[in-house]
Scaffold this motif. Structure first.
Motif, PDB file in Angstrom:
ATOM      1  N   THR A   1     -15.918  -1.805 -13.482  1.00 32.48           N
ATOM      2  CA  THR A   1     -14.753  -0.969 -13.226  1.00 32.48           C
ATOM      3  C   THR A   1     -14.014  -1.443 -11.984  1.00 32.48           C
ATOM      4  O   THR A   1     -14.571  -2.168 -11.152  1.00 32.48           O
ATOM      5  N   SER A   2     -12.772  -1.003 -11.831  1.00 24.48           N
ATOM      6  CA  SER A   2     -11.997  -1.340 -10.640  1.00 24.48           C
ATOM      7  C   SER A   2     -12.466  -0.475  -9.474  1.00 24.48           C
ATOM      8  O   SER A   2     -12.712   0.725  -9.647  1.00 24.48           O
ATOM      9  N   PRO A   3     -12.606  -1.045  -8.266  1.00 22.98           N
ATOM     10  CA  PRO A   3     -13.026  -0.255  -7.111  1.00 22.98           C
ATOM     11  C   PRO A   3     -12.091   0.927  -6.857  1.00 22.98           C
ATOM     12  O   PRO A   3     -12.517   2.009  -6.512  1.00 22.98           O
ATOM     13  N   GLU A   4     -10.788   0.736  -7.027  1.00 23.90           N
ATOM     14  CA  GLU A   4      -9.795   1.794  -6.872  1.00 23.90           C
ATOM     15  C   GLU A   4      -8.509   1.315  -7.536  1.00 23.90           C
ATOM     16  O   GLU A   4      -8.336   0.115  -7.792  1.00 23.90           O
ATOM     17  N   PRO A   5      -7.604   2.249  -7.868  1.00 25.70           N
ATOM     18  CA  PRO A   5      -6.352   1.842  -8.533  1.00 25.70           C
ATOM     19  C   PRO A   5      -5.579   0.815  -7.703  1.00 25.70           C
ATOM     20  O   PRO A   5      -5.532   0.896  -6.472  1.00 25.70           O
ATOM     21  N   VAL A   6      -4.979  -0.144  -8.387  1.00 20.87           N
ATOM     22  CA  VAL A   6      -4.205  -1.191  -7.716  1.00 20.87           C
ATOM     23  C   VAL A   6      -2.737  -0.785  -7.650  1.00 20.87           C
ATOM     24  O   VAL A   6      -2.177  -0.270  -8.626  1.00 20.87           O
ATOM     25  N   ASP A   7      -2.125  -0.996  -6.516  1.00 17.05           N
ATOM     26  CA  ASP A   7      -0.714  -0.661  -6.313  1.00 17.05           C
ATOM     27  C   ASP A   7       0.164  -1.611  -7.139  1.00 17.05           C
ATOM     28  O   ASP A   7       0.096  -2.823  -6.938  1.00 17.05           O
ATOM     29  N   PRO A   8       0.994  -1.088  -8.045  1.00 17.66           N
ATOM     30  CA  PRO A   8       1.867  -1.960  -8.848  1.00 17.66           C
ATOM     31  C   PRO A   8       2.808  -2.813  -7.999  1.00 17.66           C
ATOM     32  O   PRO A   8       3.235  -3.882  -8.425  1.00 17.66           O
ATOM     33  N   GLU A   9       3.133  -2.330  -6.798  1.00 19.74           N
ATOM     34  CA  GLU A   9       4.022  -3.075  -5.908  1.00 19.74           C
ATOM     35  C   GLU A   9       3.255  -4.106  -5.082  1.00 19.74           C
ATOM     36  O   GLU A   9       3.862  -4.905  -4.361  1.00 19.74           O
ATOM     37  N   GLY A  10       1.933  -4.092  -5.175  1.00 16.88           N
ATOM     38  CA  GLY A  10       1.131  -5.044  -4.422  1.00 16.88           C
ATOM     39  C   GLY A  10       1.262  -6.454  -4.976  1.00 16.88           C
ATOM     40  O   GLY A  10       1.741  -6.666  -6.090  1.00 16.88           O
ATOM     41  N   ILE A  11       0.819  -7.433  -4.195  1.00 16.63           N
ATOM     42  CA  ILE A  11       0.945  -8.840  -4.586  1.00 16.63           C
ATOM     43  C   ILE A  11      -0.255  -9.256  -5.422  1.00 16.63           C
ATOM     44  O   ILE A  11      -1.387  -9.223  -4.961  1.00 16.63           O
ATOM     45  N   ALA A  12       0.003  -9.641  -6.669  1.00 16.97           N
ATOM     46  CA  ALA A  12      -1.065 -10.075  -7.572  1.00 16.97           C
ATOM     47  C   ALA A  12      -1.512 -11.493  -7.236  1.00 16.97           C
ATOM     48  O   ALA A  12      -2.713 -11.763  -7.158  1.00 16.97           O
ATOM     49  N   TYR A  13      -0.547 -12.387  -7.052  1.00 23.17           N
ATOM     50  CA  TYR A  13      -0.901 -13.771  -6.737  1.00 23.17           C
ATOM     51  C   TYR A  13       0.213 -14.437  -5.952  1.00 23.17           C
ATOM     52  O   TYR A  13       1.362 -13.966  -5.931  1.00 23.17           O
ATOM     53  N   MET A  14      -0.134 -15.517  -5.280  1.00 25.82           N
ATOM     54  CA  MET A  14       0.851 -16.324  -4.561  1.00 25.82           C
ATOM     55  C   MET A  14       0.748 -17.748  -5.071  1.00 25.82           C
ATOM     56  O   MET A  14      -0.329 -18.358  -5.032  1.00 25.82           O
ATOM     57  N   ILE A  15       1.856 -18.243  -5.566  1.00 20.45           N
ATOM     58  CA  ILE A  15       1.860 -19.580  -6.152  1.00 20.45           C
ATOM     59  C   ILE A  15       2.758 -20.480  -5.308  1.00 20.45           C
ATOM     60  O   ILE A  15       3.782 -20.036  -4.775  1.00 20.45           O
ATOM     61  N   TYR A  16       2.344 -21.728  -5.159  1.00 20.87           N
ATOM     62  CA  TYR A  16       3.063 -22.650  -4.277  1.00 20.87           C
ATOM     63  C   TYR A  16       3.988 -23.575  -5.064  1.00 20.87           C
ATOM     64  O   TYR A  16       3.650 -24.009  -6.173  1.00 20.87           O
ATOM     65  N   THR A  17       5.142 -23.849  -4.462  1.00 21.31           N
ATOM     66  CA  THR A  17       6.081 -24.800  -5.046  1.00 21.31           C
ATOM     67  C   THR A  17       5.513 -26.210  -4.925  1.00 21.31           C
ATOM     68  O   THR A  17       4.516 -26.435  -4.233  1.00 21.31           O
TER      69      THR A  17
END
Length: 211
Positions: free
Chosen positions: A96-112
């Motif tokens: 299970t998820s430890p706690e609900p994830v904020d939809p506005e939070g950053i899922a991933y950071m990808i580099y150019t």
């Protein structure tokens, strides 16, 4: 996710790098980090070493999840979780998820690519990832009967969409090795064997398959 939180205190605002080839553990790593609320940073293990080290330093990662073959990229002061130990160390934890994830939070950071200078990190929210994935599923009429092949490097947006198009639609996700991709004949054989119905290829690679 519970293991990452308990063992490494990973939380929202942290960054966790993934240095892995295409594999089930890559997907497990992505989901585990996202469920903690932290940001995962996909790093192509076949990038030049100086670029990998720059990405790890620039993103200020709290942890790196990687395969043993790529352990040498990581400086001693950065905590490292080897992918081949994940199954053993996480057995006692719930899925299970430890706690609900904020939809506005950053899922991933990808580099150019950094072709015009140093690579730049672009942050993608959970909400944006979900919206794009669902739109692609609708646009291409993807269903649970489809079989999606993940072709792109972990460091490209397309690879992330491949994964989430499959997970959100119930389609089968097929992952092939770098060696298979480097051999067009093996790649075509894999597509035929697996009965792939959806994949995203670059024009240059597609032209190699036409020869």
């Amino acid at each position: 996710a519970h293991f990452l939180t308990d063992t490494y205190t990973i939380k929202e605002g942290d960054s966790v790098a993934l240095i892995m080839d295409r594999s089930a553990w890559m997907v497990i790593g992505m989901l585990g980090v996202m469920k903690t609320g932290a940001t995962y940073v996909p790093v192509d293990p076949y990038y030049p070493e100086d670029r990998i080290r720059f990405m790890l330093e620039h993103s200020n990662v709290a942890l790196v999840i990687c395969e043993q073959a790529f352990r040498h990229f990581i400086q001693d002061e950065i905590p490292c979780l080897l992918s081949d130990t994940i199954e053993t160390v996480t057995k006692k934890y719930q899925a299970t998820s430890p706690e609900p994830v904020d939809p506005e939070g950053i899922a991933y950071m990808i580099y150019t690519s950094g072709s015009t200078g140093m690579p730049k990190g672009t942050q993608i929210q959970h909400r944006a990832l979900l919206n794009v994935s669902l739109d692609q599923i609708r646009q291409f009429s993807i269903t649970q009967k489809d079989k999606i092949l993940a072709f792109a490097s972990i460091s490209f947006d397309v690879s992330i969409l491949d994964v989430f198009q499959a997970l959100l639609s119930g389609a089968q996700l097929t992952l092939v090795s770098q060696d298979t991709i480097l051999n067009p004949g093996d790649f075509v054989s894999s597509i035929k064997k697996e009965g792939i119905t959806v994949t995203s290829l670059t024009p240059s690679y597609l032209s190699m398959l036409d020869r």
